[in-house]
Each structure stands twice: as structure tokens, then as C-alpha cells.
Write an enzyme that holds these catalytic residues in place. Structure first.
Site, PDB file in Angstrom:
ATOM      1  N   CYS A  30       0.691  -1.303   0.026  1.00  0.00           N
ATOM      2  CA  CYS A  30      -0.033  -0.052  -0.067  1.00  0.00           C
ATOM      3  C   CYS A  30       0.824   1.325  -0.041  1.00  0.00           C
ATOM      4  O   CYS A  30       1.821   1.327   0.862  1.00  0.00           O
ATOM      5  CB  CYS A  30      -0.861  -0.090   1.363  1.00  0.00           C
ATOM      6  SG  CYS A  30      -2.026   1.430   1.227  1.00  0.00           S
ATOM      7  N   CYS A  44      -0.292   4.619   6.902  1.00  0.00           N
ATOM      8  CA  CYS A  44      -0.989   4.532   8.160  1.00  0.00           C
ATOM      9  C   CYS A  44      -0.094   3.845   9.148  1.00  0.00           C
ATOM     10  O   CYS A  44       0.096   2.841   8.998  1.00  0.00           O
ATOM     11  CB  CYS A  44      -2.409   3.940   8.000  1.00  0.00           C
ATOM     12  SG  CYS A  44      -3.264   4.704   6.750  1.00  0.00           S
ATOM     13  N   CYS A  76      -0.995   0.210  10.539  1.00  0.00           N
ATOM     14  CA  CYS A  76      -1.166  -1.028   9.451  1.00  0.00           C
ATOM     15  C   CYS A  76       0.077  -1.635   8.796  1.00  0.00           C
ATOM     16  O   CYS A  76       1.098  -1.082   8.555  1.00  0.00           O
ATOM     17  CB  CYS A  76      -1.784  -0.360   8.425  1.00  0.00           C
ATOM     18  SG  CYS A  76      -2.498  -1.598   7.181  1.00  0.00           S
ATOM     19  N   CYS A 104     -17.405  -9.183   4.070  1.00  0.00           N
ATOM     20  CA  CYS A 104     -16.689  -7.706   3.766  1.00  0.00           C
ATOM     21  C   CYS A 104     -15.454  -7.910   2.785  1.00  0.00           C
ATOM     22  O   CYS A 104     -14.309  -8.914   3.035  1.00  0.00           O
ATOM     23  CB  CYS A 104     -16.062  -7.435   5.195  1.00  0.00           C
ATOM     24  SG  CYS A 104     -17.495  -7.174   6.365  1.00  0.00           S
ATOM     25  N   CYS A 134     -20.204  -6.143   2.101  1.00  0.00           N
ATOM     26  CA  CYS A 134     -19.732  -4.622   2.450  1.00  0.00           C
ATOM     27  C   CYS A 134     -18.347  -4.576   1.936  1.00  0.00           C
ATOM     28  O   CYS A 134     -17.490  -5.502   1.844  1.00  0.00           O
ATOM     29  CB  CYS A 134     -19.555  -4.704   3.881  1.00  0.00           C
ATOM     30  SG  CYS A 134     -18.742  -3.126   4.272  1.00  0.00           S
ATOM     31  N   CYS A 179     -20.797   2.007   7.245  1.00  0.00           N
ATOM     32  CA  CYS A 179     -19.992   1.309   8.239  1.00  0.00           C
ATOM     33  C   CYS A 179     -18.578   1.952   8.551  1.00  0.00           C
ATOM     34  O   CYS A 179     -17.756   2.061   7.673  1.00  0.00           O
ATOM     35  CB  CYS A 179     -19.592  -0.210   7.948  1.00  0.00           C
ATOM     36  SG  CYS A 179     -18.572  -0.986   8.941  1.00  0.00           S
ATOM     37  N   ARG A 190     -19.695  -3.047  16.625  1.00  0.00           N
ATOM     38  CA  ARG A 190     -19.029  -4.420  16.204  1.00  0.00           C
ATOM     39  C   ARG A 190     -17.764  -4.627  16.913  1.00  0.00           C
ATOM     40  O   ARG A 190     -17.039  -3.659  16.957  1.00  0.00           O
ATOM     41  CB  ARG A 190     -18.797  -4.374  14.618  1.00  0.00           C
ATOM     42  CG  ARG A 190     -18.462  -5.543  14.048  1.00  0.00           C
ATOM     43  CD  ARG A 190     -18.429  -5.687  12.590  1.00  0.00           C
ATOM     44  NE  ARG A 190     -19.855  -5.242  11.948  1.00  0.00           N
ATOM     45  CZ  ARG A 190     -19.888  -4.866  10.996  1.00  0.00           C
ATOM     46  NH1 ARG A 190     -18.791  -4.448   9.834  1.00  0.00           N
ATOM     47  NH2 ARG A 190     -21.250  -4.206  10.417  1.00  0.00           N
TER      48      ARG A 190
END
Length: 419
Positions: free
Chosen positions: A65, A69, A72, A109, A142, A202, A272
Site C-alpha cells: 500500500c 497509516c 497498518c 466484507c 460490504c 460502516c 461491532r
């Protein structure tokens, strides 16, 4: 405790607590913890009964990626030894999703690392959604693909997506300390795009990154204003090779207070329990079911989760039941008109949506269903944690690196998923 009685009354009326009341929940003592859980549990049961929704994660594209972040393992510059692979083909993703549905998952998801999808990526995901729906028309799908461009949310909706995930993660004031390659405003914009396209929103948070109580309250109130249908609460999984690998601030008691505060602020929203529950809640996970009505099961994006059989046993032993495919998750007033998560004079609290760039999924903000037995927080030795001699008893506050294992099975491998 007058505070808790007040919060219960407000929760049953869908009325927002004050910031001071939310902060007071986080400041309660361990001696008062069971009272806090019992109070928030009344609100949870009023709106969701004793049902627990199961969600299953399919990691469509792992690692590599360009975003930075800090939490992550897939981030730019990450030294974490995770699985790295490009896009799964629709039939591969569909088979992975089928394993989760067979394990009891109501929602699948679909997550992909990256800043955001290209139009070609949206085509790929659209084909995957259609393949999943052909196998099981009733399953909710999702997508969590990062920052959306104009028109992409509409295309996902047309392909059959039911929801979009994009997490705010932390407060606006501290967001720049966690990520520099995109902004908090970028995330809010994507949430609004998803909402405008008619997708169920979400959007959640990550706790345990060194934030203050004020930061936690800020992000949960911001989520309330964006009005998502579901709020995943992630607890940071400190992965070796990432900047936050040494951040071990959470205790099971603090995690429960965070979940309770979230329930009081968004009383009628699907809360959740997401990534990191096995690592930080550990044997206290059953108490969390009194606060949250939804769980991510199975392995996460790049780390292993707890065995599915243990989760199903935990849900049953705690006196809860798995939500069936034919049951509506949200209370009637939200399912019918997607009204606000609070009263706000009866109106909506704002727009909603969710998803995120790399790690918006927070190393576990995904969904999964797993099987195979094992106690809470454990996985059979052959599944990846090894068969060492019994460990020394853990001391409260210790870093539990023994509970963090890189995923080596399921999507992107030739091994069966933990579903």
C-alpha cells in the site's frame, strides 16, 4: 450510580449523552466496571435483544500500500512479514466468501489495500460481488476499498454491494500524527459519498494508539454525527515492523469501557467488536457481547483470529444467539428510514458510510467466521501459533505478543481459511 441511570434513560430514548458523561464512563474505576457493563447492556438489549451478527472478511489484495497509516502492517515502509498478493479473481474471492457464509456469517466484507480503487478495480470488485450474490443471494456484501472517487460508490451499489466501510479511526485533532498521506477530511468525504449512493455506512475507530480519553470521545461523537449504520471498534494489534509495534496501552477493562461509551453515544447502531479483541479483551470477551451486537470472526487482514468454534461456544455460553440471515439487524426506525442514531429532534445525525485506505481496516477491521475449536484468543498449534510448552501466566498490563500471529492461510494461499 446516577451517571449510569442517566445514560440508560438517554440510550432508551436515542438521546445523546454529553461529552462530560461520555468521558466519565471512560474514567470509571475497575470496581464499577460490572455496573457500567450492566447499564450499557440494558441499552444494547433494548435495541438488539440477545442477537449477535457474524461477519466474515475476504482480503482481496494484501500489502504493497502507498499510504503510511502507522497502525497498518500493509503500509508504505512496513517491515512486517505479511502475505503480499495482488487482486484475487472473482471465483477465488467467491470461494473464500462461501467458506465464511457456511460458517454462519451473515455479511461478507471485501477489503483491498491501497489509497483507493481505480475504475478498473471497481470493475473487478463488481464482478466479485456478483459472483458472491449468485452463490448466496441473501448474504450482505460490504466493500472496503479506500478513498472513493465520484461515481464509484454508485457503481458498487449497482453491482449489488449493500454497504461500504471506511473508518475515521481517531480524532480529527490527532489524525495527522497517525497518517500523513491522506487527511481526516478525505475519510469523511468518502463516508458521505457512500451514504449519498444509498450504501449502508460502516465506519469506526481504532483504540490503543496512544490516544487520550478526549480523542476517543471526539471520534465517537464524530461517528454519531456521520450516522453510520454500523460502528466497528478495533483494538490496535501491534504488529512487528510497524511504527506502533510497541504500543500496548489497553487492558480488558479499558476495552470494555470504550465499548460501553460507544454504545451509550450510538445506542441504536450496530456496534461491532472488530480487530484485536482476542489480543486485548482475551478471556473478558464474553462480557463484551453485552455491549456490542456484532463481531468480526475468523482471521483478519494480515493476522490470525480466534477459532470459530470457540466464538460460537462463547456466544451460546454467554446467553446470546447468532443472528439469522432472515433477521433484520437494525431497529425498525433505522432499517426503514435510516434515521439518526440519536434523537436530534427526530432527524438524522448526518450522512454515513465507511471504508478506508490501507489499514483503515486496522489490521482486523474486517469480518470473518472461523471454526476449529480452541479457547478464547488461541488457535490450534497446527494453525500457526506453534506448540510450545505452557507459557508463564501473564501479568496485567504485559504486552501479549504471543497472541499476535501473521496470517498464513485462507485468501491468497493454498491453505483452507479459518472459517
Amino acid at each position: 450510580m446516577d451517571l449510569l441511570n442517566t445514560l440508560v434513560d438517554k440510550g432508551l430514548r436515542r438521546e445523546s449523552p454529553t461529552r462530560e458523561e461520555a468521558l466519565a464512563v471512560l474514567a470509571t474505576s475497575d470496581d464499577d466496571l460490572l455496573d457500567v457493563v450492566a447499564a450499557a447492556g440494558k441499552v444494547r438489549r433494548h435495541w438488539f435483544g440477545r442477537r449477535v451478527k457474524l461477519n466474515y472478511l475476504v482480503n482481496l489484495k494484501s500489502g504493497l500500500c502507498p499510504e503510511d497509516c502507522s497502525y497498518c502492517s500493509q503500509r508504505l515502509g512496513s517491515k512486517a512479514e505479511i502475505l503480499k498478493y495482488t487482486w484475487l479473481k472473482p471465483d477465488q474471492a467467491s470461494r473464500a466468501a462461501a467458506a465464511g457464509v457456511a460458517g454462519g456469517a451473515k455479511r461478507v466484507c471485501l477489503v483491498a489495500s491501497g489509497r483507493g480503487p481505480t475504475d478498473r478495480d471497481v470493475d473487478r470488485v463488481s464482478d466479485t460481488i456478483k459472483a458472491i450474490k449468485e452463490q448466496n443471494e441473501a448474504v450482505e456484501v460490504c466493500a472496503c476499498l479506500g478513498l472513493l472517487s465520484d461515481g464509484q460508490a454508485e457503481r458498487l451499489r449497482e453491482a449489488g454491494a449493500d454497504a461500504y466501510n471506511h473508518n475515521l479511526n481517531t480524532s480529527e485533532a490527532t489524525y495527522g500524527d497517525i497518517t500523513t498521506t491522506h487527511t481526516y477530511a478525505d475519510r469523511v468525504d468518502t463516508v458521505r459519498k457512500a451514504h449519498a449512493a444509498g450504501l449502508s455506512a460502516c465506519s469506526g475507530l481504532i483504540a490503543g494508539m496512544g490516544e487520550s480519553d478526549e480523542d476517543l470521545v471526539d471520534v465517537v461523537f464524530s461517528l454519531r454525527a456521520l450516522d453510520p449504520d454500523s460502528v466497528p471498534v478495533n483494538f490496535l494489534i501491534p504488529m512487528e515492523g510497524t511504527p506502533l509495534a510497541k504500543e500496548w496501552h489497553l487492558t480488558p477493562q479499558r476495552c470494555l469501557r470504550i465499548l460501553a461509551m460507544t454504545r451509550f453515544v450510538c445506542p441504536d447502531v450496530e456496534v461491532r467488536i472488530a480487530g484485536g479483541r482476542e489480543v486485548h479483551l482475551r478471556t473478558m470477551q464474553p462480557l463484551a457481547l453485552h455491549l456490542a451486537n456484532s463481531v468480526f470472526l475468523g482471521d483478519y487482514l494480515t493476522s490470525e483470529g480466534q477459532a470459530g468454534r470457540a466464538d460460537l461456544e462463547m456466544i451460546a455460553d454467554a446467553g446470546f444467539e447468532v443472528e439469522g440471515a432472515g433477521e433484520v439487524t437494525l431497529p425498525e426506525h433505522r432499517a426503514a428510514g435510516r434515521g439518526g442514531c440519536g434523537s436530534h429532534d427526530g432527524g438524522s445525525c448526518g450522512s454515513h458510510g465507511d471504508g478506508g485506505a490501507c489499514g483503515a481496516h486496522a489490521e482486523g477491521g474486517g469480518c470473518g467466521s472461523h471454526a476449529g475449536g480452541g479457547v478464547c484468543g488461541s488457535v490450534p498449534a497446527e494453525a500457526g501459533r506453534g506448540s510450545a510448552a505452557p507459557a508463564e501466566p501473564a501479568v496485567a498490563g504485559d504486552a501479549r505478543t504471543d497472541l499476535v500471529a501473521v496470517r498464513r492461510r485462507g485468501a491468497g494461499t493454498d491453505l483452507a481459511p479459518n472459517a
